[in-house]
Design a protein around this motif. Structure first.
Motif, mmCIF file in Angstrom:
data_model
loop_
_atom_site.group_PDB
_atom_site.id
_atom_site.type_symbol
_atom_site.label_atom_id
_atom_site.label_comp_id
_atom_site.label_asym_id
_atom_site.label_seq_id
_atom_site.Cartn_x
_atom_site.Cartn_y
_atom_site.Cartn_z
ATOM 1 N N PRO A 469 0.800 -1.109 -0.021
ATOM 2 C CA PRO A 469 -0.006 0.008 -0.009
ATOM 3 C C PRO A 469 1.002 1.301 -0.026
ATOM 4 C CG PRO A 469 -0.745 -1.482 1.772
ATOM 5 C CD PRO A 469 0.215 -1.978 1.155
ATOM 6 N N TYR A 470 1.810 1.176 0.771
ATOM 7 C CA TYR A 470 2.811 2.505 0.643
ATOM 8 C C TYR A 470 3.229 2.891 -0.639
ATOM 9 C CZ TYR A 470 6.749 5.478 2.140
ATOM 10 O OH TYR A 470 7.488 6.445 2.088
ATOM 11 N N LEU A 471 3.851 1.882 -1.200
ATOM 12 C CA LEU A 471 4.593 1.978 -2.653
ATOM 13 C C LEU A 471 3.262 2.453 -3.663
ATOM 14 C CD1 LEU A 471 6.773 -1.300 -2.839
ATOM 15 C CD2 LEU A 471 7.588 1.107 -2.437
ATOM 16 N N CYS A 472 2.285 1.845 -3.518
ATOM 17 C CA CYS A 472 1.064 2.077 -4.351
ATOM 18 C C CYS A 472 0.713 3.675 -4.106
ATOM 19 C CB CYS A 472 -0.286 1.498 -4.178
ATOM 20 S SG CYS A 472 0.079 -0.353 -4.821
ATOM 21 N N ARG A 473 0.823 4.073 -2.993
ATOM 22 C CA ARG A 473 0.435 5.433 -2.627
ATOM 23 C C ARG A 473 1.478 6.303 -2.973
ATOM 24 N NH1 ARG A 473 -0.103 4.620 2.370
ATOM 25 N NH2 ARG A 473 1.579 5.743 2.988
ATOM 26 N N ARG A 474 2.524 6.081 -2.734
ATOM 27 C CA ARG A 474 3.647 7.270 -3.300
ATOM 28 C C ARG A 474 3.857 6.931 -4.490
ATOM 29 N NH1 ARG A 474 8.180 8.042 -0.141
ATOM 30 N NH2 ARG A 474 8.883 9.282 -1.971
ATOM 31 N N GLY A 475 3.865 5.911 -5.324
ATOM 32 C CA GLY A 475 4.084 5.849 -7.029
ATOM 33 C C GLY A 475 3.071 5.940 -7.577
ATOM 34 N N HIS A 476 1.735 6.136 -7.305
ATOM 35 C CA HIS A 476 0.467 6.185 -7.774
ATOM 36 C C HIS A 476 0.302 4.885 -8.736
ATOM 37 C CE1 HIS A 476 0.434 10.902 -7.513
ATOM 38 N NE2 HIS A 476 0.356 10.154 -6.291
ATOM 39 N N LEU A 477 0.730 3.790 -8.316
ATOM 40 C CA LEU A 477 0.230 2.617 -8.940
ATOM 41 C C LEU A 477 -0.812 1.686 -8.370
ATOM 42 C CD1 LEU A 477 4.190 1.541 -9.282
ATOM 43 C CD2 LEU A 477 2.678 2.479 -10.975
ATOM 44 N N THR A 478 -1.011 0.610 -8.928
ATOM 45 C CA THR A 478 -1.997 -0.416 -8.083
ATOM 46 C C THR A 478 -1.077 -1.703 -7.808
ATOM 47 O OG1 THR A 478 -2.448 -1.506 -10.509
ATOM 48 C CG2 THR A 478 -3.811 0.346 -9.947
ATOM 49 N N ARG A 479 -1.721 -2.473 -7.259
ATOM 50 C CA ARG A 479 -1.053 -3.792 -6.799
ATOM 51 C C ARG A 479 -0.414 -4.441 -7.984
ATOM 52 N NH1 ARG A 479 -2.135 -6.352 -1.639
ATOM 53 N NH2 ARG A 479 -3.051 -4.658 -0.152
ATOM 54 N N LYS A 480 -1.081 -4.470 -9.028
ATOM 55 C CA LYS A 480 -0.947 -5.347 -10.227
ATOM 56 C C LYS A 480 0.408 -4.726 -10.805
ATOM 57 C CE LYS A 480 -5.708 -7.193 -10.836
ATOM 58 N NZ LYS A 480 -6.575 -6.949 -11.875
ATOM 59 N N ASP A 481 0.670 -3.323 -10.584
ATOM 60 C CA ASP A 481 1.812 -2.861 -11.330
ATOM 61 C C ASP A 481 3.168 -3.211 -10.684
ATOM 62 O OD1 ASP A 481 0.121 -1.592 -13.163
ATOM 63 O OD2 ASP A 481 -0.101 0.296 -11.836
ATOM 64 N N ILE A 482 3.318 -3.805 -9.403
ATOM 65 C CA ILE A 482 4.331 -4.304 -8.678
ATOM 66 C C ILE A 482 4.421 -5.622 -8.889
ATOM 67 C CG2 ILE A 482 5.446 -4.031 -6.596
ATOM 68 C CD1 ILE A 482 3.678 -1.516 -5.811
ATOM 69 N N GLY A 483 5.799 -6.028 -9.207
ATOM 70 C CA GLY A 483 5.868 -7.553 -9.457
ATOM 71 C C GLY A 483 6.601 -8.182 -8.055
ATOM 72 N N ALA A 484 7.801 -8.776 -8.315
ATOM 73 C CA ALA A 484 8.539 -9.469 -7.485
ATOM 74 C C ALA A 484 8.769 -8.579 -6.181
ATOM 75 C CB ALA A 484 9.638 -10.318 -7.632
ATOM 76 N N ILE A 485 8.782 -8.858 -4.838
ATOM 77 C CA ILE A 485 9.479 -8.302 -3.831
ATOM 78 C C ILE A 485 10.411 -9.160 -3.074
ATOM 79 C CG2 ILE A 485 8.614 -7.114 -1.653
ATOM 80 C CD1 ILE A 485 6.059 -6.367 -2.792
ATOM 81 N N ARG A 486 11.557 -8.791 -2.663
ATOM 82 C CA ARG A 486 12.565 -9.627 -2.258
ATOM 83 C C ARG A 486 12.842 -8.501 -0.969
ATOM 84 N NH1 ARG A 486 14.743 -12.382 -6.493
ATOM 85 N NH2 ARG A 486 12.743 -13.213 -7.527
ATOM 86 N N ILE A 487 12.578 -9.253 -0.088
ATOM 87 C CA ILE A 487 13.064 -8.699 1.428
ATOM 88 C C ILE A 487 14.051 -9.368 2.172
ATOM 89 C CG2 ILE A 487 12.123 -8.297 3.798
ATOM 90 C CD1 ILE A 487 9.165 -8.587 2.727
ATOM 91 N N PHE A 488 15.003 -8.435 2.338
ATOM 92 C CA PHE A 488 16.590 -8.826 2.765
ATOM 93 C C PHE A 488 16.567 -8.289 3.952
ATOM 94 C CE2 PHE A 488 16.743 -8.619 -1.830
ATOM 95 C CZ PHE A 488 17.256 -10.008 -2.058
ATOM 96 N N ASP A 489 17.843 -8.416 4.759
ATOM 97 C CA ASP A 489 17.948 -7.948 6.081
ATOM 98 C C ASP A 489 17.714 -6.713 6.163
ATOM 99 O OD1 ASP A 489 18.204 -10.635 7.056
ATOM 100 O OD2 ASP A 489 20.451 -10.258 6.974
ATOM 101 N N ARG A 490 18.408 -5.592 5.466
ATOM 102 C CA ARG A 490 18.446 -4.076 5.540
ATOM 103 C C ARG A 490 17.867 -3.439 4.471
ATOM 104 N NH1 ARG A 490 21.092 -3.331 10.309
ATOM 105 N NH2 ARG A 490 22.417 -4.865 11.131
ATOM 106 N N GLU A 491 17.333 -4.181 3.536
ATOM 107 C CA GLU A 491 16.623 -3.564 2.446
ATOM 108 C C GLU A 491 15.621 -4.281 1.805
ATOM 109 O OE1 GLU A 491 18.965 -3.843 -1.743
ATOM 110 O OE2 GLU A 491 20.193 -2.800 -0.109
#
Length: 544
Positions: A469-491
């Motif tokens: 939701p944060y990325l969609c709000r900041r970047g004016h996108l929808t969930r379908k516009d964001i692909g893979a999300i990789r969560i690492f220790d510090r980024e």
């Protein structure tokens, strides 16, 4: 007749039930020496209740076609759980109905005085759980002098549940001249020791190999991000849409949380765990049997001995402790010749453990991703088409509607209403990095992407549920516009289709609130962050 070796008193009951041919375990019992004790190793759901019904008919009826008036019991059947004992009693009641057989049950959670009165009136066969049978023996309610046969059903589970002392006390009080039948999915050393002590010259029957036992179960190993386990359960349930499904959690708290999550999303679900009273458990099971509920969330112990009608799907929401538990859980489906699906949810950090467990259980699973919302919608459409039949008495109303509205508009409205009646699927995040040697197929529309990074990771409790939701709000996108999300220790790194990247960057600049704690910037096309070299170990100061 395929059942020509069965006792004549059972023939009409088998015909009425539509039995055409014996299952492998039934055929093996019929072919065995009727005078010897038996150790039968067969999986649950193989038809073994009817099999030992065949074995009991000879010792109990002899040459007669009907039982004499019921008095002291002639056969004793011991099962590990209340549910299994009641199920066995129901099976034997129809099998011996034409022969006038009277079946009584003695199980925990029921009125002990009512059971005592039933025993005093007489029964040919008594089915019960170890603790309650021992209680009736000690009270003097259960006579054992006329017993001709004893059956230990699912003996391995009875020992696992700690009933060894109860079993030994019961078996020590039954006549030595009897036929003893021991049925067990596995034959560990404690079971072999029990058989050696209480059986004579027992014939061992091994029915079906491990590979054959899995033949009616389609195993799927589903890769999932650790934070998406509950969402994955939702999507798997929606995708397969089984008549009944069982979802396994490791703890009571896990059952509570998962059950609440499913009910909140619109599933007709019940929970089974050790904290429930017998009354609550009974109501939950009745809801499953009369189809008011279609999903059962349970712990391993709570589901032992449970047999649900039309159970076509088993989901391991949390990995079991070992291969044996995996097999016990999975064996709830694919029973008595019916097909079933078993889905093992595998968080990507636990893939090696899951692979080892599947290997040990001799299970070949198909690896796949969590069903997407689009795949579930396609399944819904196909199921709706299958359900459409003859209009029947609604033909006139349908024709009148077609005269007023376009057929496509009517179909679209039907689809909207149909989908609105179903729990909504979850939007899934990426299921983790590909494994070594495993090609990563890009999602449709994400063949050409730009990777971005956010300076927050696991140490800051990064979670797709608030990141998306944060990325969609900041970047004016929808969930379908964001692909893979990789969560690492510090980024955290995520991908945006290249055609949308410049628009995304421009939106970030317009919505920048100057907060330095969250920085979003381009990260190139490498999904893996740079690894820090290990810091040198600090040793003791040098001697001078």
């Amino acid at each position: 007749m395929p059942f020509s070796d069965t006792h004549p008193a059972l023939s009409s009951a088998l015909i009425a039930r539509g039995y055409a041919a014996p299952t492998p375990v039934q055929a093996a019992v019929l072919a065995a020496d009727p005078t010897r004790d038996l150790i039968v190793s067969a999986q649950t759901g193989s038809g073994k209740t009817v099999a030992y019904g065949f074995a009991l008919a000879g010792p109990l009826l002899g040459e007669q076609t009907r039982f004499p008036r019921a008095a002291a019991p002639l056969a004793l059947i011991i099962a590990p759980t209340r549910e299994l004992a009641l199920q066995v009693a129901r099976e034997l009641e129809w099998l011996f109905a034409d022969a006038g057989g009277v079946v009584a049950t003695c199980v925990g959670g029921m009125n002990v005085r009512e059971e005592s009165r039933t025993l005093s009136r007489g029964a040919h066969i008594v089915v019960g759980t170890p603790g309650r049978l021992r209680d009736h023996l000690e009270r003097g309610n259960l006579a054992t002098t006329d017993l001709r046969a004893v059956v230990l059903d699912e003996a391995d589970e009875m020992l696992d549940l700690g009933f060894r002392d109860d079993l030994e006390e019961i078996l020590d009080q039954v006549p030595t001249e009897r036929r003893t039948l021991l049925f067990s999915a596995t034959l560990p050393k404690p079971i072999q020791a029990l058989a050696k002590r209480y059986q004579k010259n027992a014939e061992r029957l091994q029915v079906g190999s491990a590979a054959e036992a899995h033949g009616d179960i389609d195993y799927r190993a589903v890769r999932v991000a650790p934070n998406d386990l509950e969402a994955a359960v939702v999507n798997v349930l929606r995708y397969h849409d089984s008549g009944a499904a069982m979802v396994f959690a490791a703890t009571r708290e896990g059952v509570r949380r998962l059950h609440a999550n499913l009910v909140e999303r619109g599933f007709a679900a019940v929970a089974l765990s050790g904290e429930l009273s017998q009354s609550e458990r009974t109501h939950a099971l009745q809801a499953l049997r009369d189809r008011r509920a279609r999903v059962c969330v349970a712990t391993d112990v709570a589901a032992r001995g449970l047999d649900l009608p039309d159970l076509g799907l088993v989901i391991h929401a949390e990995l079991p402790h070992d291969a044996e538990v995996l097999q016990h859980r999975s064996g709830r489906t694919g029973r008595a010749g019916k097909k079933g699906v078993c889905v093992v949810l595998v968080p990507y950090p636990k893939r090696r453990r899951a692979e080892g467990m599947l290997r040990e259980a001799n299970i070949r699973a198909t690896w796949e991703d969590v069903p997407s919302a689009a795949a579930i919608a396609a399944k819904d459409d196909a199921r709706l088409i299958d359900e459409i039949g003859d209009a029947g008495e609604d033909t006139a109303a349908a024709e009148a509607l077609l005269a007023q509205k376009d057929a496509v508009a009517i179909t679209a409205a039907l689809l909207r209403r149909y989908r609105a009646s179903l729990p909504a699927p979850e939007e899934m995040t990426d299921s983790g990095p590909p494994q070594r040697g495993e090609a990563e197929a890009p999602r449709q529309g994400f063949e050409d992407v730009v990777w971005f990074r956010v300076n927050t990771g696991r140490v800051n409790n990064a979670d797709p549920r608030w990141l998306l939701p944060y990325l969609c709000r900041r970047g004016h996108l929808t969930r379908k516009d964001i692909g893979a999300i990789r969560i690492f220790d510090r980024e955290t790194r995520f991908e945006i289709p290249t055609p949308l990247a410049s628009r995304f960057v421009a939106a970030l600049k317009r919505t920048d609130d100057g907060d330095p704690s969250v920085i979003i910037e381009a990260a190139g096309n490498a999904p893996e962050p740079a690894r820090r070299p290990p810091s040198p170990r600090r040793g003791p100061p040098p001697r001078r």
